[in-house]
Design a protein around this motif. Structure first.
Motif, mmCIF file in Angstrom:
data_model
loop_
_atom_site.group_PDB
_atom_site.id
_atom_site.type_symbol
_atom_site.label_atom_id
_atom_site.label_comp_id
_atom_site.label_asym_id
_atom_site.label_seq_id
_atom_site.Cartn_x
_atom_site.Cartn_y
_atom_site.Cartn_z
ATOM 1 N N UNK A 201 35.850 -64.348 8.367
ATOM 2 C CA UNK A 201 35.262 -65.683 8.546
ATOM 3 C C UNK A 201 34.354 -65.997 7.367
ATOM 4 N N UNK A 202 34.570 -67.154 6.737
ATOM 5 C CA UNK A 202 33.817 -67.534 5.546
ATOM 6 C C UNK A 202 32.328 -67.726 5.854
ATOM 7 N N UNK A 203 31.518 -67.371 4.875
ATOM 8 C CA UNK A 203 30.068 -67.402 5.029
ATOM 9 C C UNK A 203 29.483 -68.751 5.457
ATOM 10 N N UNK A 204 29.976 -69.881 4.914
ATOM 11 C CA UNK A 204 29.377 -71.171 5.314
ATOM 12 C C UNK A 204 29.346 -71.387 6.826
ATOM 13 N N UNK A 205 30.347 -70.896 7.544
ATOM 14 C CA UNK A 205 30.350 -71.041 9.006
ATOM 15 C C UNK A 205 29.287 -70.148 9.642
ATOM 16 N N UNK A 206 29.142 -68.949 9.064
ATOM 17 C CA UNK A 206 28.145 -68.012 9.592
ATOM 18 C C UNK A 206 26.738 -68.571 9.349
ATOM 19 N N UNK A 207 26.553 -69.186 8.182
ATOM 20 C CA UNK A 207 25.251 -69.783 7.847
ATOM 21 C C UNK A 207 24.776 -70.745 8.934
ATOM 22 N N UNK A 208 25.727 -71.510 9.468
ATOM 23 C CA UNK A 208 25.337 -72.562 10.399
ATOM 24 C C UNK A 208 25.355 -72.143 11.855
ATOM 25 N N UNK A 211 22.351 -72.864 14.157
ATOM 26 C CA UNK A 211 21.792 -74.207 14.254
ATOM 27 C C UNK A 211 22.805 -75.336 14.402
ATOM 28 N N UNK A 212 23.961 -75.151 13.812
ATOM 29 C CA UNK A 212 24.951 -76.233 13.841
ATOM 30 C C UNK A 212 25.996 -75.934 14.917
ATOM 31 N N UNK A 213 26.019 -76.788 15.919
ATOM 32 C CA UNK A 213 26.909 -76.558 17.052
ATOM 33 C C UNK A 213 28.367 -76.444 16.618
ATOM 34 N N UNK A 214 28.739 -77.298 15.640
ATOM 35 C CA UNK A 214 30.130 -77.311 15.185
ATOM 36 C C UNK A 214 30.501 -75.974 14.544
ATOM 37 N N UNK A 215 29.582 -75.429 13.744
ATOM 38 C CA UNK A 215 29.853 -74.153 13.097
ATOM 39 C C UNK A 215 30.017 -73.045 14.131
ATOM 40 N N UNK A 216 29.142 -73.062 15.127
ATOM 41 C CA UNK A 216 29.245 -72.057 16.184
ATOM 42 C C UNK A 216 30.589 -72.191 16.894
ATOM 43 N N UNK A 217 31.016 -73.424 17.108
ATOM 44 C CA UNK A 217 32.297 -73.657 17.790
ATOM 45 C C UNK A 217 33.463 -73.152 16.949
ATOM 46 N N UNK A 218 33.378 -73.390 15.640
ATOM 47 C CA UNK A 218 34.462 -72.947 14.751
ATOM 48 C C UNK A 218 34.539 -71.424 14.724
ATOM 49 N N UNK A 219 33.374 -70.785 14.617
ATOM 50 C CA UNK A 219 33.353 -69.319 14.585
ATOM 51 C C UNK A 219 33.909 -68.755 15.894
ATOM 52 N N UNK A 220 33.478 -69.337 17.005
ATOM 53 C CA UNK A 220 33.980 -68.888 18.310
ATOM 54 C C UNK A 220 35.499 -69.024 18.370
ATOM 55 N N UNK A 221 36.016 -70.131 17.863
ATOM 56 C CA UNK A 221 37.467 -70.366 17.908
ATOM 57 C C UNK A 221 38.221 -69.382 17.027
ATOM 58 N N UNK A 222 37.675 -69.099 15.852
ATOM 59 C CA UNK A 222 38.350 -68.143 14.957
ATOM 60 C C UNK A 222 38.434 -66.771 15.624
ATOM 61 N N UNK A 242 19.547 -62.900 14.387
ATOM 62 C CA UNK A 242 19.975 -63.942 15.314
ATOM 63 C C UNK A 242 21.487 -64.215 15.164
ATOM 64 N N UNK A 243 21.940 -64.290 13.906
ATOM 65 C CA UNK A 243 23.384 -64.467 13.660
ATOM 66 C C UNK A 243 24.164 -63.277 14.227
ATOM 67 N N UNK A 244 23.606 -62.107 14.020
ATOM 68 C CA UNK A 244 24.238 -60.882 14.498
ATOM 69 C C UNK A 244 24.389 -60.911 16.020
ATOM 70 N N UNK A 245 23.315 -61.346 16.688
ATOM 71 C CA UNK A 245 23.306 -61.411 18.147
ATOM 72 C C UNK A 245 24.399 -62.360 18.660
ATOM 73 N N UNK A 246 24.488 -63.531 18.024
ATOM 74 C CA UNK A 246 25.497 -64.505 18.449
ATOM 75 C C UNK A 246 26.910 -63.968 18.215
#
Ligand code: C2E
Ligand code: CA
Ligand code: CA
Length: 275
Positions: A201-208, A211-222, A242-246
């Motif tokens: 998973x590319x870093x820009x999605x992890x960055x968000x 905080x960014x609901x869309x990024x979290x949704x994309x990461x979850x989907x991947x 925090x990113x690690x926890x999610x």
């Protein structure tokens, strides 16, 4: 308007000259760097998120220049890709990384995997599969401990050719990861046809992700996508707990990032992670 056009033309000419000059400088210096052995591999650990074990590492090239200091690959890899120097450089990376992981595994009694970045031009090179086969033979490294990171762009450049090539790589037993997954603007249909092992998973999605609901949704989907396609999923560029926890709660398989370890030169990597 005419005056403006003229200025614009001059502006572009000037800029072009500068870029060409810069490129030529890097190109020349890079030839010397290869000869003077100024290129070094750094290694960044990758971890299993469930067990916490280190599963392997990614080799990341650095240019240790006597005056400029450490030059990042972001500066010279694109030039090397353009000039074709990436082939020589890439072969050096493959050899060096395979030799290193063979030695580390022997010394530590572990079966760690080495990830290597394969650039588009390198992937398209006719000789790549034979070259990797010969290095594996020479270093006596089990093929499944070598992981090739290719980008989506390469993957979909010429589908038929790519599938053929990936199949040949699978035949010799190496692993394939799709690097920067999600940034390639490509259709997902290739995932059905390509014999790959892992999505990164590319870093820009992890960055968000926090905080960014869309990024979290994309990461979850991947992650879900990866699971249903029986691919492993690794998150890169993970910087905070925090990113690690999610990512853990989303059941991501593997993690790479500053929060767990930065890229280190051989000696330091050994001290911190191996011996
Ligand atoms: P990449 O393959 O996407 O590598 C990940 C980059 O993110 C690396 O940058 C790594 O140092 C950095 N990174 C890792 N974790 C974190 C983090 O938590 N936070 C931040 N901010 N960054 C993190 P690096 O080493 O500068 O490499 C940049 C790119 O250069 C690589 O991107 C890759 O495309 C290319 N590259 C590096 N080594 C090689 C090589 O041997 N061959 C080829 N063809 N390309 C290479
Ligand atoms: Ca990579
Ligand atoms: Ca990447």
């Amino acid at each position: 308007a005419k005056e403006q056009g003229k200025n614009q033309a001059q502006f572009f000419d000037g800029k072009m000259e500068q870029t060409v000059c810069q490129k030529t400088m890097i190109e020349t210096a890079l030839y010397q760097a290869i000869e003077k052995r100024e290129l070094k591999l750094f290694y960044q650990p990758q971890f299993d998120l469930v067990t916490g074990d280190m599963i392997g590492m990614e080799a990341l090239i650095r240019w240790v220049h006597p005056e400029m200091g450490i030059v990042s690959p972001g500066v010279f890899i694109p030039v090397a890709e353009e000039t074709g120097q990436i082939i020589v450089l890439g072969e050096w990376v493959i050899e060096e990384a395979c030799r290193q992981i063979k030695q580390w595994n022997e010394q530590s009694g572990r079966s760690l995997q080495m990830s290597i970045n394969i650039s588009p031009k390198q992937f398209l090179q006719e000789n790549l599969v034979n070259y990797i086969t010969s290095v594996l033979k020479e270093t006596n490294l089990p093929a499944e401990l070598l992981d090739l990171e290719i980008t989506e762009g390469v993957a979909v450049f010429n589908e038929k050719y790519t599938i053929e090539k990936l199949k040949r790589l699978k035949q010799i037993g190496v692993h394939i990861s799709i690097d920067d997954f999600g940034t390639g603007y490509s259709s997902l249909s290739y995932l059905r046809k390509f014999p790959i092992d892992r999505l990164k998973i590319a870093k820009p999605f992890i960055d968000g992700i926090t905080e960014v609901e869309e990024d979290a949704a994309i990461v979850a989907s991947i992650i879900v996508l990866g699971k249903s396609l029986k691919l492993r999923v690794i998150a890169e560029g993970v910087e905070t707990n925090e990113q690690l926890r999610i990512l853990r709660s989303l059941r991501c398989d593997e993690i790479q990032g500053y929060v767990l370890g930065k890229p280190l030169p051989k000696e330091e990597f050994e001290k911190v992670y191996l011996f």
